[in-house]
Design a protein around this motif. Structure first.
Motif, short mmCIF file in Angstrom:
data_model
loop_
_atom_site.label_atom_id
_atom_site.label_comp_id
_atom_site.label_asym_id
_atom_site.label_seq_id
_atom_site.Cartn_x
_atom_site.Cartn_y
_atom_site.Cartn_z
N GLY A 36 0.83 -1.21 0.00
CA GLY A 36 0.00 0.00 0.00
C GLY A 36 0.86 1.25 0.00
O GLY A 36 0.69 2.14 -0.86
N TYR A 37 1.79 1.33 0.95
CA TYR A 37 2.65 2.53 1.04
C TYR A 37 3.57 2.64 -0.19
O TYR A 37 3.81 3.74 -0.68
CB TYR A 37 3.47 2.52 2.33
N LEU A 38 4.06 1.50 -0.67
CA LEU A 38 4.95 1.53 -1.84
C LEU A 38 4.23 2.12 -3.05
O LEU A 38 4.75 3.01 -3.74
CB LEU A 38 5.44 0.10 -2.15
N VAL A 39 3.00 1.65 -3.30
CA VAL A 39 2.23 2.14 -4.45
C VAL A 39 1.88 3.62 -4.26
O VAL A 39 2.05 4.43 -5.17
CB VAL A 39 0.96 1.29 -4.68
N VAL A 40 1.42 3.97 -3.07
CA VAL A 40 0.99 5.35 -2.82
C VAL A 40 2.18 6.32 -2.93
O VAL A 40 2.08 7.36 -3.59
CB VAL A 40 0.29 5.46 -1.44
N ILE A 41 3.32 5.96 -2.35
CA ILE A 41 4.49 6.86 -2.41
C ILE A 41 4.97 7.00 -3.86
O ILE A 41 5.26 8.10 -4.32
CB ILE A 41 5.63 6.34 -1.48
N GLY A 154 -12.80 -2.91 1.46
CA GLY A 154 -11.67 -2.26 0.78
C GLY A 154 -11.56 -2.76 -0.65
O GLY A 154 -11.37 -1.98 -1.59
N GLY A 155 -11.71 -4.07 -0.82
CA GLY A 155 -11.63 -4.68 -2.15
C GLY A 155 -12.75 -4.20 -3.07
O GLY A 155 -12.53 -3.95 -4.26
N PHE A 184 -6.61 7.29 -7.94
CA PHE A 184 -5.80 6.08 -7.86
C PHE A 184 -5.16 5.96 -6.47
O PHE A 184 -5.19 4.89 -5.84
CB PHE A 184 -4.71 6.14 -8.94
N ILE A 185 -4.63 7.08 -5.98
CA ILE A 185 -3.98 7.08 -4.66
C ILE A 185 -5.01 6.78 -3.56
O ILE A 185 -4.78 5.95 -2.68
CB ILE A 185 -3.26 8.43 -4.41
N LEU A 186 -6.16 7.44 -3.67
CA LEU A 186 -7.23 7.23 -2.69
C LEU A 186 -7.67 5.75 -2.68
O LEU A 186 -7.88 5.14 -1.63
CB LEU A 186 -8.42 8.14 -3.02
N ALA A 187 -7.77 5.19 -3.90
CA ALA A 187 -8.18 3.78 -4.02
C ALA A 187 -7.20 2.88 -3.27
O ALA A 187 -7.62 1.96 -2.55
CB ALA A 187 -8.25 3.38 -5.48
N TRP A 188 -5.90 3.12 -3.42
CA TRP A 188 -4.90 2.26 -2.76
C TRP A 188 -4.90 2.47 -1.25
O TRP A 188 -4.64 1.54 -0.49
CB TRP A 188 -3.51 2.48 -3.36
N ILE A 189 -5.19 3.72 -0.84
CA ILE A 189 -5.25 3.97 0.62
C ILE A 189 -6.41 3.17 1.21
O ILE A 189 -6.27 2.49 2.22
CB ILE A 189 -5.40 5.49 0.91
N MET A 192 -5.68 -0.91 0.52
CA MET A 192 -4.57 -1.60 1.17
C MET A 192 -4.17 -1.00 2.52
O MET A 192 -3.96 -1.74 3.49
CB MET A 192 -3.34 -1.61 0.25
N ILE A 193 -4.03 0.32 2.57
CA ILE A 193 -3.45 0.91 3.79
C ILE A 193 -4.43 0.87 4.98
O ILE A 193 -4.05 0.43 6.07
CB ILE A 193 -2.94 2.35 3.51
#
Lengths: 206, 93
Positions: A36-41, A154-155, A184-189, A192-193
């Motif tokens: 999650g953090y890897l994709v968002v960063i 989340g999924g 996209f960032i919001l979706a990953w947060i 995953m996060i």
């Protein structure tokens, strides 16, 4: 524990007590948080760099995700196996589920690179769609297996963002960096996060 | 009334089997910790269960450390289920 004979009642109590000792569930929060953090960063970095320099070459930074993510996951799995000492059926199923997804993602990245290098065709959108939809699908499946609603919800949100992405690509709507990247960032947060932190707290409580 | 399987009707062996019935596989350290037994005693009981074909014992390496992984076999699963069934009969459950 000594090697001694038991009464029938003691036997039943011993079985129940041993089952209770193995009840600790592994929910995989560390890996979820890492991805999650890897994709968002990475996404924030690409967004800021592309928006400020207007140079699309920064999109190559996306490759940092598989290059960092897959070896880190492998190292985490080995250390986790050593640390925990036991594997349950649901651990095995979810681990295989994510392995299949990971391998198929690598194959897709190689395919897209092949299309780009050999035919000069840009199909990078496929990586985006596939990663969102498959991550969300695998997360929902994991949520159902380990009975965790935060993974299912989340999924589902991830799936919705994936569907929007598919519609935009098929309908020739440009995935503009200014509106698509925040989504996209919001979706990953959300995918995953947030569930990662919820599961992490549950693991600590165990 | 069915007789209780003598191989399972002992504290440590039953504890090992109960744990292995609940997980896919477990290593020696995990079993030692959960059963609160000594390494020597655990090793002897694992050998007995393995000789009876109730568990599989796989010795390998994890990094530079040796790692012994145990898992219940089909015969072990059946024996355990029969044992629990016999217990229920004895206790009228």
């Amino acid at each position: 524990m000594e090697e001694k004979q038991l009464t029938e009642k003691e036997s039943l109590e011993l079985i129940a007590s041993m089952i209770a000792r193995t009840k600790t569930r592994y929910l995989g929060s560390r890996k979820m948080l890492m991805w999650g953090y890897l994709v968002v960063i990475t996404a924030i970095s690409v967004w800021v760099l592309v928006a400020s320099t207007h140079n699309l070459v920064w999109n190559w930074l996306w490759f940092a995700i598989p290059l960092i993510g897959f070896p880190t996951t492998s190292m985490m799995s080995h250390s986790q196996q050593r640390h925990r000492g036991a594997t349950s059926y649901s651990d095995k199923v979810t681990s295989r589920l994510w392995t299949i997804f990971g391998i198929s993602e690598i194959v897709l990245i190689i395919m897209c690179l092949g299309f780009y290098l050999l035919g000069e065709t840009d199909c990078s959108g496929a990586i985006l769609v596939y990663s969102i939809l498959m991550t969300s699908g695998a997360e929902i499946a994991q949520g159902l297996i380990v009975r965790e609603n935060c993974l299912i919800y989340g999924g589902i949100i991830g799936l919705l963002v994936g569907m929007i992405t598919v519609c935009c690509i098929v309908g020739d709507i440009p995935l503009n960096v200014n509106w698509y990247m925040p989504l996209f960032i919001l979706a990953w947060i959300v995918t995953m996060i947030i569930p990662g932190h919820i599961l992490s707290n549950k693991e600590k409580q165990q | 009334m069915k007789e209780l399987n003598p191989l399972l009707h002992s504290q440590l062996r039953l504890a090992i089997m109960s744990i292995l019935m609940n997980v896919e596989e477990a290593d020696f350290v995990y079993l030692k910790e959960k059963t609160e037994s000594t390494a020597g005693n655990l090793s002897v009981q694992l050998d007995k269960l393995s000789s009876a074909g109730y568990i599989s014992v796989e010795k390998g390496m994890s990094g530079k450390r040796p790692r012994t992984i145990c898992a219940v076999t089909k015969a072990g699963r059946e024996a355990f289920e029969e044992y629990v069934e016999a217990l229920r009969t004895y206790l009228n459950l």
